[in-house]
Design a protein around this motif. Structure first.
Motif, PDB file in Angstrom:
ATOM      1  N   GLY A  82       0.816  -1.219   0.000  1.00  0.00           N
ATOM      2  CA  GLY A  82       0.000   0.000   0.000  1.00  0.00           C
ATOM      3  C   GLY A  82       0.840   1.254   0.000  1.00  0.00           C
ATOM      4  N   LEU A  83       0.179   2.401  -0.148  1.00  0.00           N
ATOM      5  CA  LEU A  83       0.885   3.675  -0.174  1.00  0.00           C
ATOM      6  C   LEU A  83       1.265   4.119   1.234  1.00  0.00           C
ATOM      7  N   GLN A  84       2.233   5.028   1.300  1.00  0.00           N
ATOM      8  CA  GLN A  84       2.659   5.571   2.594  1.00  0.00           C
ATOM      9  C   GLN A  84       1.512   6.356   3.223  1.00  0.00           C
ATOM     10  N   GLY A  85       1.306   6.142   4.511  1.00  0.00           N
ATOM     11  CA  GLY A  85       0.263   6.900   5.217  1.00  0.00           C
ATOM     12  C   GLY A  85      -1.101   6.236   5.201  1.00  0.00           C
ATOM     13  N   ALA A  86      -1.206   5.069   4.532  1.00  0.00           N
ATOM     14  CA  ALA A  86      -2.507   4.384   4.458  1.00  0.00           C
ATOM     15  C   ALA A  86      -2.829   3.638   5.750  1.00  0.00           C
ATOM     16  N   GLY A  87      -1.801   3.410   6.587  1.00  0.00           N
ATOM     17  CA  GLY A  87      -2.025   2.693   7.840  1.00  0.00           C
ATOM     18  C   GLY A  87      -1.584   1.244   7.787  1.00  0.00           C
ATOM     19  N   LYS A  88      -0.560   0.957   6.937  1.00  0.00           N
ATOM     20  CA  LYS A  88      -0.079  -0.427   6.774  1.00  0.00           C
ATOM     21  C   LYS A  88       0.462  -1.017   8.067  1.00  0.00           C
ATOM     22  N   THR A  89       1.412  -0.292   8.683  1.00  0.00           N
ATOM     23  CA  THR A  89       2.082  -0.832   9.878  1.00  0.00           C
ATOM     24  C   THR A  89       1.084  -1.026  11.016  1.00  0.00           C
ATOM     25  N   THR A  90       0.206  -0.045  11.201  1.00  0.00           N
ATOM     26  CA  THR A  90      -0.834  -0.167  12.236  1.00  0.00           C
ATOM     27  C   THR A  90      -1.729  -1.371  11.946  1.00  0.00           C
ATOM     28  N   SER A  91      -2.052  -1.565  10.658  1.00  0.00           N
ATOM     29  CA  SER A  91      -2.916  -2.698  10.274  1.00  0.00           C
ATOM     30  C   SER A  91      -2.229  -4.037  10.521  1.00  0.00           C
ATOM     31  N   VAL A  92      -0.893  -4.082  10.369  1.00  0.00           N
ATOM     32  CA  VAL A  92      -0.146  -5.315  10.679  1.00  0.00           C
ATOM     33  C   VAL A  92      -0.339  -5.651  12.157  1.00  0.00           C
ATOM     34  N   GLY A  93      -0.201  -4.638  13.030  1.00  0.00           N
ATOM     35  CA  GLY A  93      -0.385  -4.839  14.471  1.00  0.00           C
ATOM     36  C   GLY A  93      -1.797  -5.303  14.804  1.00  0.00           C
ATOM     37  N   LYS A  94      -2.788  -4.654  14.166  1.00  0.00           N
ATOM     38  CA  LYS A  94      -4.199  -5.012  14.408  1.00  0.00           C
ATOM     39  C   LYS A  94      -4.504  -6.424  13.935  1.00  0.00           C
ATOM     40  N   LEU A  95      -3.971  -6.769  12.731  1.00  0.00           N
ATOM     41  CA  LEU A  95      -4.221  -8.102  12.179  1.00  0.00           C
ATOM     42  C   LEU A  95      -3.539  -9.177  13.026  1.00  0.00           C
ATOM     43  N   ALA A  96      -2.347  -8.864  13.553  1.00  0.00           N
ATOM     44  CA  ALA A  96      -1.644  -9.814  14.431  1.00  0.00           C
ATOM     45  C   ALA A  96      -2.489 -10.102  15.671  1.00  0.00           C
ATOM     46  N   LYS A  97      -3.056  -9.054  16.245  1.00  0.00           N
ATOM     47  CA  LYS A  97      -3.915  -9.215  17.440  1.00  0.00           C
ATOM     48  C   LYS A  97      -5.159 -10.042  17.095  1.00  0.00           C
ATOM     49  N   PHE A  98      -5.779  -9.728  15.937  1.00  0.00           N
ATOM     50  CA  PHE A  98      -6.976 -10.438  15.477  1.00  0.00           C
ATOM     51  C   PHE A  98      -6.680 -11.936  15.327  1.00  0.00           C
ATOM     52  N   LEU A  99      -5.568 -12.273  14.659  1.00  0.00           N
ATOM     53  CA  LEU A  99      -5.225 -13.683  14.425  1.00  0.00           C
ATOM     54  C   LEU A  99      -4.891 -14.407  15.723  1.00  0.00           C
ATOM     55  N   LYS A 100      -4.230 -13.694  16.624  1.00  0.00           N
ATOM     56  CA  LYS A 100      -3.834 -14.303  17.897  1.00  0.00           C
ATOM     57  C   LYS A 100      -5.058 -14.556  18.791  1.00  0.00           C
ATOM     58  N   GLU A 101      -5.923 -13.552  18.895  1.00  0.00           N
ATOM     59  CA  GLU A 101      -7.038 -13.660  19.842  1.00  0.00           C
ATOM     60  C   GLU A 101      -8.253 -14.375  19.279  1.00  0.00           C
ATOM     61  N   ARG A 102      -8.589 -14.098  18.019  1.00  0.00           N
ATOM     62  CA  ARG A 102      -9.819 -14.687  17.472  1.00  0.00           C
ATOM     63  C   ARG A 102      -9.578 -16.000  16.740  1.00  0.00           C
ATOM     64  N   LYS A 103      -8.401 -16.138  16.130  1.00  0.00           N
ATOM     65  CA  LYS A 103      -8.122 -17.363  15.362  1.00  0.00           C
ATOM     66  C   LYS A 103      -7.149 -18.293  16.082  1.00  0.00           C
ATOM     67  N   LYS A 104      -6.689 -17.856  17.268  1.00  0.00           N
ATOM     68  CA  LYS A 104      -5.787 -18.664  18.112  1.00  0.00           C
ATOM     69  C   LYS A 104      -4.526 -19.114  17.366  1.00  0.00           C
ATOM     70  N   LYS A 105      -3.948 -18.197  16.600  1.00  0.00           N
ATOM     71  CA  LYS A 105      -2.728 -18.478  15.839  1.00  0.00           C
ATOM     72  C   LYS A 105      -1.515 -17.846  16.527  1.00  0.00           C
ATOM     73  N   SER A 106      -0.356 -18.503  16.395  1.00  0.00           N
ATOM     74  CA  SER A 106       0.891 -17.851  16.832  1.00  0.00           C
ATOM     75  C   SER A 106       1.365 -17.001  15.653  1.00  0.00           C
ATOM     76  N   VAL A 107       1.795 -15.775  15.951  1.00  0.00           N
ATOM     77  CA  VAL A 107       2.093 -14.810  14.878  1.00  0.00           C
ATOM     78  C   VAL A 107       3.482 -14.200  15.059  1.00  0.00           C
ATOM     79  N   LEU A 108       4.196 -14.016  13.923  1.00  0.00           N
ATOM     80  CA  LEU A 108       5.464 -13.277  13.915  1.00  0.00           C
ATOM     81  C   LEU A 108       5.287 -12.119  12.942  1.00  0.00           C
TER      82      LEU A 108
END
Length: 459
Positions: A107-133
């Motif tokens: 995505g483009l700079q400023g779209a919120g990529k890095t923040t979305s990585v953090g949010k998606l990591a939390k989503f996968l860990k808590e809702r899908k019970k996945k270990s994430v790196l």
């Protein structure tokens, strides 16, 4: 999101919903209004044309003429076509791969990529019970690497270190190799963004994609850019085999043009939408639920899911038992309810998912924002333990002290105490036979028209 579109469509469809008979003429007028509403919402023109064409074909067809309530069927058609425009059903991430499943974010700079990585990591860990790196292959912005490390610590997932002297391909491959050794389920790869689409950036990201072969390639785009978001997504899709889109900053987008344009222009599904700054402010994108919201019918399913995830059930049960036993509802309990609501994104986030929200006056909405909640919490925190247990003792000098301690005015203290008293009365009504019904009736009387039933169209 969709406030403006919701308002315009609400007025337009209200006029036709009671019609006993639909003619080419009254459909034509309504569709002209729908078209204008879409264009004002910054929906891409090809999407508007296709939508209006489909609705018209179905509305003057057999399914409406044979109906007992054609006006209501017309709204049903609009809803179904809205769903179709956005993709019909939520498409989950495809993680069925030999671990680790690699997900690349573009995505483009400023779209919120890095923040979305953090949010998606939390989503996968808590809702899908996945270990994430998580790993950052953005070698142009050291701050982006540091930001991702901070987010990884916050959401409690593993962070793979990288620095600007390395090559993006080497970073990503080393992270995947590390994940394999540690049996980690998912690797999220953050990539570099630019301020605009350029050839160098595309060549670099294509090389990275070819080297790591991710199972999901998600395009992160800012909803506030309207139909430009769809055009940027198309440019990326021509360079990369995108599998889906994450639409960010939807809480700040009152128009909704991006959400309605992306699927049609790119053919790629919106898989998630960012609904705030918090790390848990990421929701799966459900076209059917979004279509309901646009038409003022609410999104009760998402609200139920949110309550299931974010409400402390033990604490809620404790308060309920206390009330039923007749021990009363204190300001401490009230403060706890405020915290629970804040965890769910605040009152407006909750009410936004209820039917009839468009009927609430702006003045009332203004009193339900996060600022009000923070202020109320500050007021209660500035009270003594005795005052929280027995609010009736809070008179003149005590009010002045609380106002000074919380940085508010005495009028605000009075307002909070009044709201608390109303809530206490409602809780008392819950005791005894038919208590819940009495309480709901009491709440209905306190809320503006359109809430607690009778808001959006029915069919």
């Amino acid at each position: 999101m969709f406030e403006n579109l919701q308002e315009r469509l609400g007025k337009t469809l209200k006029n036709i919903s009671g019609r006993g008979r639909l003619t080419e003429d009254n459909i034509k007028d309504t569709l002209r209004e729908v078209r204008m509403a879409f264009l004002e919402a910054d929906v891409a023109l090809p999407v508007v044309r296709e939508f209006v064409k489909q609705v018209k074909e179905r509305a003057v067809g057999i399914e409406v003429t044979k109906s007992l309530s054609p006006g209501q069927v017309f709204i049903k058609i609009v809803r179904e076509e809205l769903e179709k425009a956005m993709g019909e059903a939520n498409e989950e991430l495809s993680l069925n791969a030999q671990p680790p499943a690699v997900v690349m974010m573009a995505g483009l700079q400023g779209a919120g990529k890095t923040t979305s990585v953090g949010k998606l990591a939390k989503f996968l860990k808590e809702r899908k019970k996945k270990s994430v790196l998580v790993v950052s292959a953005d070698v142009y912005r050291p701050a982006a690497i540091k930001q991702l490390e901070t987010l990884a610590t916050e959401v409690d997932v593993e962070f793979f270190p990288s620095d600007i002297s390395q090559k993006p391909v080497d970073i990503a491959q080393a992270a995947i190799s590390h994940a394999k050794k540690k049996f980690i389920d998912v690797v999220l790869v953050d990539t570099a963004g630019r301020l605009h689409v350029d050839n160098d950036m595309m060549d670099e990201i294509k090389a990275l994609h070819g080297a790591i072969n991710p199972i999901e390639t998600l395009f992160v785009v800012d909803a506030m850019t309207g139909q430009d978001a769809a055009n940027t997504a198309k440019a990326f899709d021509e360079a990369l085999p995108l599998t889906g889109v994450i639409l960010t900053k939807t809480d700040g987008d009152a128009r909704g043009g991006a959400a309605l344009s992306i699927r049609h222009i790119t053919g790629k599904p919106i898989k998630f939408m960012g609904v705030g700054e918090r790390t848990d402010a990421l929701e799966p994108f459900h076209p059917d639920r979004i279509a309901s919201r646009i038409l003022g019918m609410g999104d009760v399913l998402s609200l139920i899911e949110e309550v299931e995830m974010k409400v402390d059930k033990e604490q809620a049960e404790k308060v309920a038992k206390k009330v039923f036993k007749g021990d009363g509802f204190t300001l401490d309990d009230f403060a706890d309810q405020l915290k629970q609501m804040k965890n769910m994104g605040g009152m407006m986030s909750m009410l936004d998912k209820l039917p009839g929200m468009q009927n609430i006056p702006d003045a009332v909405k203004g009193q339900m924002g996060d600022k009000t909640f923070i202020q109320m919490e500050a007021i209660i925190s500035s009270m003594t333990k005795k005052e929280r247990a027995r609010p009736e003792i809070i008179k003149g000098s005590r009010k002045k002290r609380i106002a000074a301690g919380s940085g508010t005015q005495v009028q605000e203290i009075n307002k909070l105490l009044k709201q608390f008293t109303q809530m206490q009365k409602m809780m008392k009504k819950m005791k005894g036979k038919g208590g819940m019904q009495k309480m709901m009736r009491g709440m209905k009387g306190m809320l503006p028209p359109g809430m607690m039933g009778g808001g959006g169209p029915k069919f």
